[in-house]
Scaffold this motif. Structure first.
Motif, PDB file in Angstrom:
ATOM      1  N   MET A 169      -5.463   1.661  -1.788  1.00 22.41           N
ATOM      2  CA  MET A 169      -6.481   0.806  -1.177  1.00 22.41           C
ATOM      3  C   MET A 169      -6.584  -0.522  -1.923  1.00 22.41           C
ATOM      4  SD  MET A 169      -7.386   2.285   1.482  1.00 22.41           S
ATOM      5  CE  MET A 169      -8.722   1.238   2.063  1.00 22.41           C
ATOM      6  N   GLU A 170      -6.413  -0.439  -3.248  1.00 22.24           N
ATOM      7  CA  GLU A 170      -6.499  -1.641  -4.076  1.00 22.24           C
ATOM      8  C   GLU A 170      -5.388  -2.619  -3.699  1.00 22.24           C
ATOM      9  OE1 GLU A 170      -6.044  -2.115  -8.714  1.00 22.24           O
ATOM     10  OE2 GLU A 170      -7.547  -0.589  -8.215  1.00 22.24           O
ATOM     11  N   SER A 184      -6.892   5.440  -4.771  1.00 24.95           N
ATOM     12  CA  SER A 184      -7.578   4.150  -4.904  1.00 24.95           C
ATOM     13  C   SER A 184      -6.540   3.054  -5.150  1.00 24.95           C
ATOM     14  CB  SER A 184      -8.576   4.195  -6.053  1.00 24.95           C
ATOM     15  OG  SER A 184      -7.917   4.614  -7.230  1.00 24.95           O
ATOM     16  N   LEU A 207      -3.926  -2.883  -0.864  1.00 23.59           N
ATOM     17  CA  LEU A 207      -4.221  -3.447   0.444  1.00 23.59           C
ATOM     18  C   LEU A 207      -5.224  -4.598   0.301  1.00 23.59           C
ATOM     19  CD1 LEU A 207      -3.521  -2.914   3.466  1.00 23.59           C
ATOM     20  CD2 LEU A 207      -5.694  -1.728   3.622  1.00 23.59           C
ATOM     21  N   GLN A 208      -6.266  -4.348  -0.499  1.00 20.05           N
ATOM     22  CA  GLN A 208      -7.291  -5.388  -0.693  1.00 20.05           C
ATOM     23  C   GLN A 208      -6.692  -6.601  -1.402  1.00 20.05           C
ATOM     24  OE1 GLN A 208      -9.940  -2.723  -2.565  1.00 20.05           O
ATOM     25  NE2 GLN A 208     -10.831  -2.048  -0.630  1.00 20.05           N
ATOM     26  N   ARG A 222      -5.117   2.950   6.278  1.00 21.80           N
ATOM     27  CA  ARG A 222      -5.237   4.170   5.486  1.00 21.80           C
ATOM     28  C   ARG A 222      -4.748   5.386   6.283  1.00 21.80           C
ATOM     29  NH1 ARG A 222     -10.896   4.658   3.066  1.00 21.80           N
ATOM     30  NH2 ARG A 222     -10.317   5.308   0.988  1.00 21.80           N
ATOM     31  N   ALA A 231      -8.685  -1.719   7.415  1.00 23.54           N
ATOM     32  CA  ALA A 231      -8.353  -0.906   6.236  1.00 23.54           C
ATOM     33  C   ALA A 231      -8.299   0.579   6.590  1.00 23.54           C
ATOM     34  CB  ALA A 231      -9.353  -1.154   5.115  1.00 23.54           C
ATOM     35  N   THR A 232      -9.195   1.003   7.470  1.00 22.97           N
ATOM     36  CA  THR A 232      -9.225   2.411   7.886  1.00 22.97           C
ATOM     37  C   THR A 232      -7.966   2.771   8.662  1.00 22.97           C
ATOM     38  OG1 THR A 232     -11.605   2.148   8.091  1.00 22.97           O
ATOM     39  CG2 THR A 232     -10.673   4.145   9.020  1.00 22.97           C
ATOM     40  N   GLU A 283       1.262   4.117  -2.859  1.00 25.51           N
ATOM     41  CA  GLU A 283       1.006   5.522  -2.524  1.00 25.51           C
ATOM     42  C   GLU A 283       2.163   6.437  -2.893  1.00 25.51           C
ATOM     43  OE1 GLU A 283      -1.545   7.364  -1.522  1.00 25.51           O
ATOM     44  OE2 GLU A 283      -2.515   5.485  -2.001  1.00 25.51           O
ATOM     45  N   MET A 339       0.833  -1.193   0.000  1.00 28.14           N
ATOM     46  CA  MET A 339       0.000   0.000   0.000  1.00 28.14           C
ATOM     47  C   MET A 339       0.879   1.260   0.000  1.00 28.14           C
ATOM     48  SD  MET A 339      -2.874   0.928   2.820  1.00 28.14           S
ATOM     49  CE  MET A 339      -4.155   2.147   2.523  1.00 28.14           C
TER      50      MET A 339
END
Length: 197
Positions: A156-157, A153, A159-160, A131, A127-128, A40, A36
């Motif tokens: 976040m992607e 995004s 991380l998922q 983030r 996730a929060t 970023e 992540m």
């Protein structure tokens, strides 16, 4: 805020987070956070980021065990081996149902902490929390001025994706066990006399 200026150019290496939670369901976060952060920070022209595969490879070759303590000479040694001048090290802790993520920027030359960030939240909002931490870490870096604190995004992607990969690996290793058992049964069914000459 940063205690000291970052070297320029900043060659950044993000190490897997130290997992003190001992919770299997959070294991994916160790590398998920790295991915992540890389996603970023990749767009920042003032940063050069060492790819995770390269870092893992060097750590494996050197058989390094990071204790997560930043003052360790090992951290400085790793930075030099990787060719990074700033390392991001971090750890994950769970206490009383709260997930806490800590991260530090370590200057390889000085072997000193340049800046630190922390985030915490409930276990149901991993996730929060991730983030939040990534946003705070990014605020310590030169990009902050241009980006504000929004996580892209892409971040976040990643991380998922890390979570999905981890879940899939768990399933595939269970699957392999069943396959191996089935294989054994087939071998036994054939027996020495059936398949032999």
């Amino acid at each position: 805020a940063l205690h000291r200026a970052l070297p320029t150019p900043t060659v950044l290496s993000i190490l897997s987070f130290e997992d003190r939670t001992r919770m299997a369901e959070l294991a994916w976060l160790r590398t998920g956070l790295v991915d992540m952060l890389i996603a970023e920070l990749a767009s920042d022209p003032s940063l050069i980021i060492v790819q995770r595969e390269r870092v893992d490879e060097i750590l494996r070759e050197q058989a390094f065990q990071l204790s997560g303590r930043v003052t360790d000479e090992s951290t400085v040694k790793i930075g030099r081996l990787i060719g990074a001048n700033v390392l991001v090290t971090g750890r994950m802790i769970v206490a009383g149902g709260v997930l806490r993520l800590d991260a530090q920027l370590v200057g390889v030359e000085q072997g000193a902490v340049l800046g630190a960030a922390a985030a915490e939240g409930g276990l149901h909002e991993v996730a929060t929390v991730a983030r939040l931490l990534v946003g705070k870490l990014r605020a310590l870096l030169p990009t902050a001025a241009t980006h504000g604190s929004d996580i892209s995004s892409a971040g976040m992607e990643m991380l998922q994706r890390a979570k999905a990969n981890h879940d899939a690996e768990g399933l595939s290793s269970e699957g392999k066990v069943f396959e191996a058992l089935a294989e054994n049964e087939r071998a036994l069914a054939l027996g020495p006399n059936n398949g032999g000459t």
